[in-house]
Design a protein around this motif. Structure first.
Motif, PDB file in Angstrom:
ATOM      1  N   SER A  84     -13.363  86.044  -4.897  1.00 17.95           N
ATOM      2  CA  SER A  84     -12.715  87.268  -4.552  1.00 17.95           C
ATOM      3  C   SER A  84     -14.191  88.047  -4.519  1.00 17.95           C
ATOM      4  CB  SER A  84     -11.939  87.939  -5.640  1.00 17.95           C
ATOM      5  OG  SER A  84     -10.777  87.185  -5.591  1.00 17.95           O
ATOM      6  N   LEU A  85     -14.992  87.769  -4.167  1.00 21.21           N
ATOM      7  CA  LEU A  85     -16.536  88.521  -4.017  1.00 21.21           C
ATOM      8  C   LEU A  85     -16.339  89.818  -3.289  1.00 21.21           C
ATOM      9  CD1 LEU A  85     -18.879  85.584  -3.630  1.00 21.21           C
ATOM     10  CD2 LEU A  85     -18.873  87.133  -5.284  1.00 21.21           C
ATOM     11  N   LYS A  86     -16.949  90.858  -3.750  1.00 17.31           N
ATOM     12  CA  LYS A  86     -17.100  92.038  -2.911  1.00 17.31           C
ATOM     13  C   LYS A  86     -18.369  92.498  -2.654  1.00 17.31           C
ATOM     14  CE  LYS A  86     -13.576  93.598  -6.391  1.00 17.31           C
ATOM     15  NZ  LYS A  86     -13.029  94.676  -7.534  1.00 17.31           N
ATOM     16  N   PRO A  87     -18.681  93.497  -1.755  1.00 18.73           N
ATOM     17  CA  PRO A  87     -19.830  93.905  -1.282  1.00 18.73           C
ATOM     18  C   PRO A  87     -20.644  94.300  -2.633  1.00 18.73           C
ATOM     19  CG  PRO A  87     -18.280  94.725   0.266  1.00 18.73           C
ATOM     20  CD  PRO A  87     -17.535  93.981  -0.987  1.00 18.73           C
ATOM     21  N   GLU A  88     -20.204  94.988  -3.620  1.00 13.90           N
ATOM     22  CA  GLU A  88     -21.074  95.272  -4.685  1.00 13.90           C
ATOM     23  C   GLU A  88     -21.256  94.265  -5.668  1.00 13.90           C
ATOM     24  OE1 GLU A  88     -18.006  96.656  -3.562  1.00 13.90           O
ATOM     25  OE2 GLU A  88     -16.541  96.738  -5.198  1.00 13.90           O
ATOM     26  N   ASP A  89     -21.140  92.986  -5.188  1.00 17.11           N
ATOM     27  CA  ASP A  89     -21.430  91.855  -5.961  1.00 17.11           C
ATOM     28  C   ASP A  89     -22.740  91.331  -5.384  1.00 17.11           C
ATOM     29  OD1 ASP A  89     -18.181  90.616  -6.214  1.00 17.11           O
ATOM     30  OD2 ASP A  89     -19.293  91.551  -7.761  1.00 17.11           O
ATOM     31  N   THR A  90     -23.379  92.034  -4.177  1.00 18.77           N
ATOM     32  CA  THR A  90     -24.380  91.666  -3.941  1.00 18.77           C
ATOM     33  C   THR A  90     -25.616  91.815  -4.560  1.00 18.77           C
ATOM     34  OG1 THR A  90     -23.710  91.939  -1.469  1.00 18.77           O
ATOM     35  CG2 THR A  90     -26.241  92.206  -1.989  1.00 18.77           C
TER      36      THR A  90
END
Length: 122
Positions: A84-90
């Protein structure tokens, strides 16, 4: 002593990646293995940790329920399964080994891998 992190890449939001960290050069049985990440312009932050001896795990609130840290003693490798990756995990993700007790503090870690880039697109 060498920690080699790999498995990063580009993934869409909602997707998954598994990072690996191969450890060599010494015995890490008494160490805690951790994952940290650093996004551009931000400080390095704790993501997850696991005690090598008994597999007790710790997570940052921001990843709890989405990321899972595990280890394979036979392969001397630690994993970070990211769902469930999110852009903020970049960020660039680093693995590290600590003989200390404050496992959420990057200053407690004695050895660091080179980092692997994770990019999550929206």
């Amino acid at each position: 002593v060498q920690l080699q992190a790999y498995g990063g890449g580009l993934v869409q939001a909602g997707g998954s990646l598994r990072l690996s960290c191969a450890a060599s050069g010494r015995t890490f049985s008494s160490y805690t293995m951790g994952w940290f990440r650093q996004a551009p312009g931000k400080e390095r932050e704790f993501v997850a940790a696991i005690t090598w001896s008994d597999g007790v795990t710790y997570y940052a609130d921001s990843v709890k329920g989405r990321f899972t840290i595990s280890r394979d003693n036979a392969k001397n490798t630690v994993y970070l399964q990211m769902n469930s990756l999110k852009p903020e995990d970049t960020a660039v993700y680093y693995c590290a080994a600590s003989s200390g007790v404050r496992l959420r503090k990057h200053g407690e870690y004695d050895y660091w891998g080179q980092g692997t880039l994770v990019t999550v697109s929206s």
